[in-house]
Design a protein around this motif. Structure first.
Motif, PDB file in Angstrom:
ATOM      1  N   LEU A 184     -33.553  53.079 -43.370  1.00  0.00           N
ATOM      2  CA  LEU A 184     -33.617  52.339 -42.109  1.00  0.00           C
ATOM      3  C   LEU A 184     -32.432  51.393 -41.978  1.00  0.00           C
ATOM      4  O   LEU A 184     -31.830  51.275 -40.902  1.00  0.00           O
ATOM      5  CB  LEU A 184     -34.922  51.548 -42.036  1.00  0.00           C
ATOM      6  CG  LEU A 184     -36.225  52.343 -41.954  1.00  0.00           C
ATOM      7  CD1 LEU A 184     -37.413  51.375 -41.925  1.00  0.00           C
ATOM      8  CD2 LEU A 184     -36.259  53.252 -40.730  1.00  0.00           C
ATOM      9  N   VAL A 189     -45.474  56.884 -41.657  1.00  0.00           N
ATOM     10  CA  VAL A 189     -44.863  56.520 -42.929  1.00  0.00           C
ATOM     11  C   VAL A 189     -45.518  57.253 -44.104  1.00  0.00           C
ATOM     12  O   VAL A 189     -44.828  57.847 -44.939  1.00  0.00           O
ATOM     13  CB  VAL A 189     -44.924  54.997 -43.150  1.00  0.00           C
ATOM     14  CG1 VAL A 189     -44.389  54.638 -44.535  1.00  0.00           C
ATOM     15  CG2 VAL A 189     -44.121  54.278 -42.067  1.00  0.00           C
ATOM     16  N   LEU A 208     -40.645  44.796 -38.396  1.00  0.00           N
ATOM     17  CA  LEU A 208     -40.074  46.007 -37.791  1.00  0.00           C
ATOM     18  C   LEU A 208     -41.034  46.510 -36.718  1.00  0.00           C
ATOM     19  O   LEU A 208     -41.706  47.534 -36.895  1.00  0.00           O
ATOM     20  CB  LEU A 208     -39.852  47.075 -38.866  1.00  0.00           C
ATOM     21  CG  LEU A 208     -38.953  46.671 -40.042  1.00  0.00           C
ATOM     22  CD1 LEU A 208     -39.044  47.687 -41.166  1.00  0.00           C
ATOM     23  CD2 LEU A 208     -37.510  46.506 -39.587  1.00  0.00           C
ATOM     24  N   VAL A 247     -36.583  56.852 -35.434  1.00  0.00           N
ATOM     25  CA  VAL A 247     -36.744  55.401 -35.327  1.00  0.00           C
ATOM     26  C   VAL A 247     -35.650  54.761 -34.473  1.00  0.00           C
ATOM     27  O   VAL A 247     -35.935  53.816 -33.725  1.00  0.00           O
ATOM     28  CB  VAL A 247     -36.780  54.750 -36.731  1.00  0.00           C
ATOM     29  CG1 VAL A 247     -37.100  53.261 -36.616  1.00  0.00           C
ATOM     30  CG2 VAL A 247     -37.813  55.434 -37.613  1.00  0.00           C
ATOM     31  N   ARG A 271     -36.136  51.872 -31.646  1.00  0.00           N
ATOM     32  CA  ARG A 271     -35.554  50.529 -31.761  1.00  0.00           C
ATOM     33  C   ARG A 271     -34.702  50.195 -30.538  1.00  0.00           C
ATOM     34  O   ARG A 271     -34.745  49.068 -30.032  1.00  0.00           O
ATOM     35  CB  ARG A 271     -34.711  50.439 -33.028  1.00  0.00           C
ATOM     36  CG  ARG A 271     -34.152  49.018 -33.259  1.00  0.00           C
ATOM     37  CD  ARG A 271     -33.423  48.942 -34.570  1.00  0.00           C
ATOM     38  NE  ARG A 271     -33.077  47.568 -34.896  1.00  0.00           N
ATOM     39  CZ  ARG A 271     -31.836  47.141 -35.103  1.00  0.00           C
ATOM     40  NH1 ARG A 271     -30.811  47.973 -34.972  1.00  0.00           N
ATOM     41  NH2 ARG A 271     -31.594  45.881 -35.437  1.00  0.00           N
ATOM     42  N   THR A 279     -49.115  47.286 -36.299  1.00  0.00           N
ATOM     43  CA  THR A 279     -47.656  47.267 -36.207  1.00  0.00           C
ATOM     44  C   THR A 279     -47.083  46.255 -37.196  1.00  0.00           C
ATOM     45  O   THR A 279     -47.771  45.340 -37.645  1.00  0.00           O
ATOM     46  CB  THR A 279     -47.189  46.892 -34.788  1.00  0.00           C
ATOM     47  OG1 THR A 279     -47.696  45.595 -34.453  1.00  0.00           O
ATOM     48  CG2 THR A 279     -47.678  47.916 -33.769  1.00  0.00           C
ATOM     49  N   SER A 280     -45.812  46.426 -37.501  1.00  0.00           N
ATOM     50  CA  SER A 280     -45.120  45.520 -38.401  1.00  0.00           C
ATOM     51  C   SER A 280     -44.512  44.370 -37.608  1.00  0.00           C
ATOM     52  O   SER A 280     -43.955  44.571 -36.535  1.00  0.00           O
ATOM     53  CB  SER A 280     -44.007  46.276 -39.143  1.00  0.00           C
ATOM     54  OG  SER A 280     -43.136  45.381 -39.812  1.00  0.00           O
ATOM     55  N   ALA A 337     -34.889  58.566 -39.841  1.00  0.00           N
ATOM     56  CA  ALA A 337     -34.642  57.258 -39.237  1.00  0.00           C
ATOM     57  C   ALA A 337     -33.719  57.376 -38.026  1.00  0.00           C
ATOM     58  O   ALA A 337     -33.939  56.733 -36.989  1.00  0.00           O
ATOM     59  CB  ALA A 337     -34.041  56.307 -40.271  1.00  0.00           C
ATOM     60  N   TYR A 387     -40.939  48.116 -33.990  1.00  0.00           N
ATOM     61  CA  TYR A 387     -40.716  49.422 -33.366  1.00  0.00           C
ATOM     62  C   TYR A 387     -41.010  50.576 -34.319  1.00  0.00           C
ATOM     63  O   TYR A 387     -40.962  51.747 -33.927  1.00  0.00           O
ATOM     64  CB  TYR A 387     -39.252  49.522 -32.897  1.00  0.00           C
ATOM     65  CG  TYR A 387     -38.295  48.992 -33.923  1.00  0.00           C
ATOM     66  CD1 TYR A 387     -37.898  49.757 -35.014  1.00  0.00           C
ATOM     67  CD2 TYR A 387     -37.837  47.683 -33.842  1.00  0.00           C
ATOM     68  CE1 TYR A 387     -37.061  49.252 -35.974  1.00  0.00           C
ATOM     69  CE2 TYR A 387     -36.987  47.157 -34.804  1.00  0.00           C
ATOM     70  CZ  TYR A 387     -36.603  47.951 -35.868  1.00  0.00           C
ATOM     71  OH  TYR A 387     -35.781  47.434 -36.829  1.00  0.00           O
ATOM     72  N   LEU A 388     -41.323  50.293 -35.569  1.00  0.00           N
ATOM     73  CA  LEU A 388     -41.502  51.343 -36.567  1.00  0.00           C
ATOM     74  C   LEU A 388     -42.834  52.059 -36.354  1.00  0.00           C
ATOM     75  O   LEU A 388     -43.881  51.409 -36.265  1.00  0.00           O
ATOM     76  CB  LEU A 388     -41.463  50.725 -37.963  1.00  0.00           C
ATOM     77  CG  LEU A 388     -41.389  51.694 -39.140  1.00  0.00           C
ATOM     78  CD1 LEU A 388     -40.087  52.467 -39.124  1.00  0.00           C
ATOM     79  CD2 LEU A 388     -41.527  50.922 -40.466  1.00  0.00           C
TER      80      LEU A 388
END
Length: 235
Positions: free
Chosen positions: A72, A188, A180, A217, A221, A176-177, A213, A182-183
């Motif tokens: 990432l 995962v 991060l 991802v 992002r 969600t994180s 990524a 948008y991850l």
């Protein structure tokens, strides 16, 4: 005070753990110093000290997450720095431990000196990895909260749980994180499972994760970055 554990004579087999009860802060610091060259994870909670030696699967999962975050950082890109199993401790909280891994992201620029990282002066890492394959005798999540760690990713062998610290100093589970946002968190663990099942080198794994990524991802992002801020959305 004498050191209570002599590492040269004390061997903790993989997967084993034992606890020293009510040893006090000074003894804890001496034991951590004495065990610096040994592959033993310590958890200290208000007088009680747990020593644990990780299993091979524990280490394999930890290394995978390190590669995942590295991919990432390369592809998005992210300003990220791992501090691995640094011992974090605060005497005023009477707590300390080593995470399985930890990462600075938003707080990267706030660290004064990476060689003398200290929670009395520096912020805690933005993201902590906890591989909970072998159950701890002490409540490590409570220790993390006491140290003010803002986000924990805890993998229990089947599921990845995201815990974010709230204003009351307790953890809420989140989909969600925070570090991060948008991850796609649900993707995962399937990535992890496929990777561990494959016969691939570290280089091949990182290439695979970088491709994911970049293709999966990075667009998320970019879309997240284009969203209006709360102030702009509510003039």
């Amino acid at each position: 005070m004498n050191i209570l554990v002599q590492p040269a004579r004390t061997k903790v087999e993989p997967g084993q753990c034992f606890v020293l009860w009510q040893i006090g802060w000074d003894a804890y610091e001496k034991i951590v110093e004495a065990l610096a060259e040994h592959h033993v994870r310590t958890t200290y909670d208000r007088g009680d000290l747990e020593l644990m030696s990780p299993l091979p699967i524990h280490e394999a999962i930890k290394v995978w997450f390190g590669h995942f975050l590295l991919a990432l950082a390369i592809e998005l890109p992210l300003r990220l720095r791992s501090m691995a199993q640094t011992t974090f401790r605060r005497r005023d909280r009477d707590r300390g431990l080593e995470p399985d891994d930890c990462y600075y992201l938003a707080s990267f620029e706030k660290v004064a000196d990476w060689t003398t990282l200290n929670l009395d002066r520096d912020p805690p890492p933005d993201l902590v990895l906890e591989v909970d394959i072998t159950s701890s005798c002490l409540d490590r999540m409570e220790v993390y909260a006491g140290l003010g760690m803002p986000e924990i990713w805890r993998f229990d062998g089947e599921e990845l749980h995201v815990h974010v610290l709230n204003a009351n100093g307790e953890y809420d589970e989140s989909s969600t994180s925070r570090a991060l946002p948008y991850l796609p968190m649900t993707e995962v663990i399937p990535l992890l499972q496929r990777s561990l099942a494959a016969s691939e080198s570290d280089g091949e794994r990182i290439q695979t994760l970088c491709c994911w990524a970049r293709e999966r991802v990075l667009p998320l992002r970019q879309a997240w970055q284009q969203q209006p801020s709360p102030d702009e959305a509510n003039p």
